[in-house]
Design a protein around this motif. Structure first.
Motif, PDB file in Angstrom:
ATOM      1  N   GLN A   1       0.818  -1.212   0.000  1.00  0.00           N
ATOM      2  CA  GLN A   1       0.000   0.000   0.000  1.00  0.00           C
ATOM      3  C   GLN A   1       0.849   1.258   0.000  1.00  0.00           C
ATOM      4  O   GLN A   1       0.538   2.226  -0.691  1.00  0.00           O
ATOM      5  N   THR A   2       1.920   1.251   0.781  1.00  0.00           N
ATOM      6  CA  THR A   2       2.693   2.476   0.966  1.00  0.00           C
ATOM      7  C   THR A   2       3.813   2.656  -0.048  1.00  0.00           C
ATOM      8  O   THR A   2       4.166   3.783  -0.388  1.00  0.00           O
ATOM      9  N   ASP A   3       4.397   1.548  -0.533  1.00  0.00           N
ATOM     10  CA  ASP A   3       5.613   1.637  -1.337  1.00  0.00           C
ATOM     11  C   ASP A   3       5.491   1.108  -2.761  1.00  0.00           C
ATOM     12  O   ASP A   3       6.374   1.362  -3.580  1.00  0.00           O
ATOM     13  N   GLY A   4       4.433   0.336  -3.036  1.00  0.00           N
ATOM     14  CA  GLY A   4       4.351  -0.318  -4.342  1.00  0.00           C
ATOM     15  C   GLY A   4       4.390   0.634  -5.513  1.00  0.00           C
ATOM     16  O   GLY A   4       5.186   0.477  -6.456  1.00  0.00           O
ATOM     17  N   GLU A   5       3.539   1.629  -5.511  1.00  0.00           N
ATOM     18  CA  GLU A   5       3.498   2.590  -6.613  1.00  0.00           C
ATOM     19  C   GLU A   5       4.791   3.385  -6.691  1.00  0.00           C
ATOM     20  O   GLU A   5       5.270   3.712  -7.784  1.00  0.00           O
ATOM     21  N   ASP A   6       5.365   3.704  -5.545  1.00  0.00           N
ATOM     22  CA  ASP A   6       6.615   4.457  -5.535  1.00  0.00           C
ATOM     23  C   ASP A   6       7.763   3.648  -6.129  1.00  0.00           C
ATOM     24  O   ASP A   6       8.632   4.188  -6.811  1.00  0.00           O
ATOM     25  N   MET A   7       7.795   2.348  -5.845  1.00  0.00           N
ATOM     26  CA  MET A   7       8.803   1.494  -6.477  1.00  0.00           C
ATOM     27  C   MET A   7       8.645   1.503  -7.994  1.00  0.00           C
ATOM     28  O   MET A   7       9.623   1.610  -8.743  1.00  0.00           O
ATOM     29  N   GLN A   8       7.410   1.402  -8.421  1.00  0.00           N
ATOM     30  CA  GLN A   8       7.123   1.385  -9.859  1.00  0.00           C
ATOM     31  C   GLN A   8       7.556   2.692 -10.527  1.00  0.00           C
ATOM     32  O   GLN A   8       8.119   2.692 -11.618  1.00  0.00           O
ATOM     33  N   ASN A   9       7.304   3.805  -9.852  1.00  0.00           N
ATOM     34  CA  ASN A   9       7.563   5.127 -10.429  1.00  0.00           C
ATOM     35  C   ASN A   9       8.924   5.700 -10.048  1.00  0.00           C
ATOM     36  O   ASN A   9       9.232   6.839 -10.412  1.00  0.00           O
ATOM     37  N   ARG A  10       9.707   4.963  -9.291  1.00  0.00           N
ATOM     38  CA  ARG A  10      11.017   5.428  -8.825  1.00  0.00           C
ATOM     39  C   ARG A  10      10.897   6.733  -8.036  1.00  0.00           C
ATOM     40  O   ARG A  10      11.704   7.649  -8.177  1.00  0.00           O
ATOM     41  N   GLU A  11       9.909   6.810  -7.179  1.00  0.00           N
ATOM     42  CA  GLU A  11       9.674   7.995  -6.366  1.00  0.00           C
ATOM     43  C   GLU A  11      10.084   7.647  -4.931  1.00  0.00           C
ATOM     44  O   GLU A  11       9.334   7.039  -4.194  1.00  0.00           O
ATOM     45  N   HIS A  12      11.287   8.039  -4.542  1.00  0.00           N
ATOM     46  CA  HIS A  12      11.849   7.580  -3.279  1.00  0.00           C
ATOM     47  C   HIS A  12      12.104   8.706  -2.281  1.00  0.00           C
ATOM     48  O   HIS A  12      13.085   8.660  -1.525  1.00  0.00           O
ATOM     49  N   SER A  13      11.245   9.722  -2.279  1.00  0.00           N
ATOM     50  CA  SER A  13      11.355  10.746  -1.241  1.00  0.00           C
ATOM     51  C   SER A  13      11.283  10.062   0.120  1.00  0.00           C
ATOM     52  O   SER A  13      10.475   9.166   0.335  1.00  0.00           O
ATOM     53  N   CYS A  14      12.109  10.510   1.045  1.00  0.00           N
ATOM     54  CA  CYS A  14      12.351   9.718   2.250  1.00  0.00           C
ATOM     55  C   CYS A  14      11.285   9.901   3.328  1.00  0.00           C
ATOM     56  O   CYS A  14      11.058  10.999   3.822  1.00  0.00           O
ATOM     57  N   PHE A  15      10.692   8.783   3.700  1.00  0.00           N
ATOM     58  CA  PHE A  15       9.855   8.704   4.894  1.00  0.00           C
ATOM     59  C   PHE A  15      10.550   7.837   5.949  1.00  0.00           C
ATOM     60  O   PHE A  15      10.452   8.079   7.134  1.00  0.00           O
ATOM     61  N   PHE A  16      11.236   6.787   5.497  1.00  0.00           N
ATOM     62  CA  PHE A  16      12.030   5.915   6.373  1.00  0.00           C
ATOM     63  C   PHE A  16      13.220   5.467   5.536  1.00  0.00           C
ATOM     64  O   PHE A  16      13.069   4.769   4.541  1.00  0.00           O
ATOM     65  N   SER A  17      14.408   5.877   5.914  1.00  0.00           N
ATOM     66  CA  SER A  17      15.558   5.764   5.021  1.00  0.00           C
ATOM     67  C   SER A  17      16.087   4.343   4.889  1.00  0.00           C
ATOM     68  O   SER A  17      15.963   3.516   5.800  1.00  0.00           O
ATOM     69  N   ALA A  18      16.710   4.098   3.739  1.00  0.00           N
ATOM     70  CA  ALA A  18      17.379   2.818   3.500  1.00  0.00           C
ATOM     71  C   ALA A  18      18.480   2.592   4.533  1.00  0.00           C
ATOM     72  O   ALA A  18      18.712   1.461   4.986  1.00  0.00           O
TER      73      ALA A  18
ATOM     74  N   GLY B   1      25.485   4.918  -2.290  1.00  0.00           N
ATOM     75  CA  GLY B   1      25.206   6.329  -2.054  1.00  0.00           C
ATOM     76  C   GLY B   1      23.741   6.667  -1.951  1.00  0.00           C
ATOM     77  O   GLY B   1      23.369   7.845  -2.022  1.00  0.00           O
ATOM     78  N   CYS B   2      22.901   5.646  -1.762  1.00  0.00           N
ATOM     79  CA  CYS B   2      21.449   5.871  -1.732  1.00  0.00           C
ATOM     80  C   CYS B   2      20.844   5.650  -0.353  1.00  0.00           C
ATOM     81  O   CYS B   2      19.638   5.458  -0.211  1.00  0.00           O
ATOM     82  N   GLY B   3      21.669   5.671   0.673  1.00  0.00           N
ATOM     83  CA  GLY B   3      21.188   5.367   2.013  1.00  0.00           C
ATOM     84  C   GLY B   3      20.191   6.349   2.568  1.00  0.00           C
ATOM     85  O   GLY B   3      19.388   6.004   3.435  1.00  0.00           O
ATOM     86  N   GLN B   4      20.196   7.592   2.092  1.00  0.00           N
ATOM     87  CA  GLN B   4      19.273   8.601   2.613  1.00  0.00           C
ATOM     88  C   GLN B   4      17.974   8.672   1.817  1.00  0.00           C
ATOM     89  O   GLN B   4      17.111   9.492   2.113  1.00  0.00           O
ATOM     90  N   LEU B   5      17.843   7.810   0.829  1.00  0.00           N
ATOM     91  CA  LEU B   5      16.566   7.694   0.133  1.00  0.00           C
ATOM     92  C   LEU B   5      15.647   6.775   0.930  1.00  0.00           C
ATOM     93  O   LEU B   5      16.069   6.083   1.847  1.00  0.00           O
ATOM     94  N   ASP B   6      14.388   6.764   0.566  1.00  0.00           N
ATOM     95  CA  ASP B   6      13.427   5.928   1.269  1.00  0.00           C
ATOM     96  C   ASP B   6      13.754   4.448   1.091  1.00  0.00           C
ATOM     97  O   ASP B   6      14.410   4.041   0.128  1.00  0.00           O
ATOM     98  N   LYS B   7      13.266   3.639   2.026  1.00  0.00           N
ATOM     99  CA  LYS B   7      13.486   2.200   1.936  1.00  0.00           C
ATOM    100  C   LYS B   7      12.959   1.608   0.640  1.00  0.00           C
ATOM    101  O   LYS B   7      13.426   0.562   0.178  1.00  0.00           O
ATOM    102  N   SER B   8      11.989   2.273  -0.004  1.00  0.00           N
ATOM    103  CA  SER B   8      11.463   1.790  -1.285  1.00  0.00           C
ATOM    104  C   SER B   8      12.524   1.789  -2.377  1.00  0.00           C
ATOM    105  O   SER B   8      12.373   1.115  -3.400  1.00  0.00           O
ATOM    106  N   ALA B   9      13.613   2.514  -2.162  1.00  0.00           N
ATOM    107  CA  ALA B   9      14.697   2.560  -3.148  1.00  0.00           C
ATOM    108  C   ALA B   9      15.402   1.217  -3.290  1.00  0.00           C
ATOM    109  O   ALA B   9      16.211   1.039  -4.207  1.00  0.00           O
ATOM    110  N   ILE B  10      15.074   0.243  -2.438  1.00  0.00           N
ATOM    111  CA  ILE B  10      15.623  -1.099  -2.614  1.00  0.00           C
ATOM    112  C   ILE B  10      15.239  -1.658  -3.978  1.00  0.00           C
ATOM    113  O   ILE B  10      15.913  -2.529  -4.534  1.00  0.00           O
ATOM    114  N   SER B  11      14.155  -1.141  -4.562  1.00  0.00           N
ATOM    115  CA  SER B  11      13.724  -1.571  -5.892  1.00  0.00           C
ATOM    116  C   SER B  11      14.723  -1.177  -6.977  1.00  0.00           C
ATOM    117  O   SER B  11      14.700  -1.740  -8.077  1.00  0.00           O
ATOM    118  N   GLU B  12      15.602  -0.232  -6.686  1.00  0.00           N
ATOM    119  CA  GLU B  12      16.644   0.114  -7.657  1.00  0.00           C
ATOM    120  C   GLU B  12      17.577  -1.066  -7.912  1.00  0.00           C
ATOM    121  O   GLU B  12      18.252  -1.121  -8.942  1.00  0.00           O
TER     122      GLU B  12
END
Length: 380
Positions: free
Chosen positions: A301-318, A356-367
């Motif tokens: 619910q919270t991260d699926g669309e963001d993973m798809q769209n590569r939208e990783h503004s930080c709510f909880f960091s990697a 270098g992506c540690g300060q992005l949201d945890k959804s950035a794991i999709s990268e």
């Protein structure tokens, strides 16, 4: 993810105390982080949920005995509202918790942050003093929330030789420590504060920034129950659900497991969407199927669309996902338990941090799971 009104839907586990993030090597559409501020078998039998449902009979008549309970509750609330409250760490979570209590007429008197400008910006908004030292916070407040980043920072606010919360006259103070840190740190903090006649609790949070602002946190509390009862009205004002778990370190154990499972779910979702994309499946369709089957999850619910769209503004960091998975794995190692999924998840988040992506949201794991991003790269 955007809501119909255009406001960003809160992601699971959003928290404060993070540093500024960058975008190095993580794709053109990845969001940047905003300015920051920061169980064992015994647990099951110790858990006590706080209920907030009035006992009412048909016709809106108050059940026998409820009036006495309500009077006692009102008295405790009035007493709590007269207490002087301080905050150490007024990043995205801490600042919004302070705002929430101020809005609810609690007496927030002192704020402090290692980024002094954060405290100076917040203080006039809520009528508090922006403190220049930790010792000053203890002078101006009786109940002090700490919202810091990690084990080292948590211990430092209590035992740094230059400045700490226990300097001056800390006797009688209550410290509520909200950071996700190792359970042993909470145990150590309790020992430190009790040596000077003060008390401490861990107030572990499983919620996001909007919930901090609205007083709808999910709070797990550890420490002595008598201390918990003293500050319960304040914690209730901050939360929609409040669970007393047990003694020092127990709430931190539960929180470590919450974040461990959340992080595993996040990586699993990223791998599912990454494989779906590689197979040429429509990801909107795939997410919809996931939501109606055994693949459904809060993370979807919270991260699926963001993973798809590569939208990783930080709510909880990697970076914090890696740290918190490490806390859970350390607990497992202490008892000789191997957790394959948790271990694999931490390895992937560690890899993301190294990129270098540690300060992005945890959804950035999709990268690391999409072929057209970085999935083809050999891990460092």
């Amino acid at each position: 993810m955007k809501s119909p009104s255009g406001a960003r839907r809160p992601k699971a586990g959003r928290r404060g105390g993070l540093g500024q993030g960058g975008r190095r090597g993580c794709g053109p559409r990845i969001g940047r982080i905003a300015n920051p501020g920061g169980c064992s078998g015994a647990v099951g039998s110790a858990i006590k949920r706080t209920e907030r449902v009035d006992s009412v009979l048909p016709g809106n008549r108050v059940a026998s005995g409820s009036q006495t309970i309500r009077s006692e509750t009102s008295g405790k609330l009035e007493e709590a509202m007269s207490e002087k409250i301080g905050f150490v760490g007024v990043g995205r979570m801490g600042a919004n918790m302070a705002r929430c209590l101020h809005d609810k007429k609690f007496n927030v008197t002192a704020v402090y942050d290692v980024r002094a400008e954060s405290a100076r910006e917040l203080a006039p908004e809520i009528g508090a003093t922006a403190c220049s030292t930790l010792a000053q916070v203890s002078e101006l407040a009786d109940i002090i929330f700490t919202v810091v980043t990690d084990d080292k920072a948590q211990l430092a606010v209590f035992e740094s030789p230059e400045d700490n919360l226990l300097k001056g006259k800390p006797a009688g103070k209550i410290f509520i420590n909200c950071a996700t840190v190792s359970p042993k740190v909470h145990v150590e903090v309790e020992k430190l504060v009790e040596q000077v006649g003060a008390s401490s609790l861990e107030g572990c949070m499983a919620s996001s920034i909007p919930q901090a602002r609205e007083g709808k946190l999910y709070l797990m509390v550890g420490g002595k129950e008598a201390v918990f009862q003293k500050v319960k009205p304040i914690l209730e004002a901050l939360s929609v659900a409040l669970t007393y778990v047990g003694g020092a370190g127990k709430a931190a154990q539960v929180k470590a497991l919450v974040n461990m499972v959340m992080n595993i779910n996040t990586l699993a979702l990223a791998e599912g969407l990454g494989l779906g994309h590689a197979l040429g499946l429509d990801l909107n369709m795939l997410r919809n199927v996931f939501s109606q089957t055994g693949a459904a999850s809060r993370v979807l619910q919270t991260d699926g669309e963001d993973m798809q769209n590569r939208e990783h503004s930080c709510f909880f960091s990697a970076e914090h996902a890696a740290k918190d998975s490490g806390i859970a794995l350390a607990l497992a190692r202490e008892i000789g338990l191997h957790l394959a999924l948790a271990d694999a998840t931490k390895c992937q988040y560690d890899r993301l941090v190294k990129l270098g992506c540690g300060q992005l949201d945890k959804s950035a794991i999709s990268e690391l799971t999409f072929l057209d991003r970085r999935a083809r790269e050999v891990p460092l």
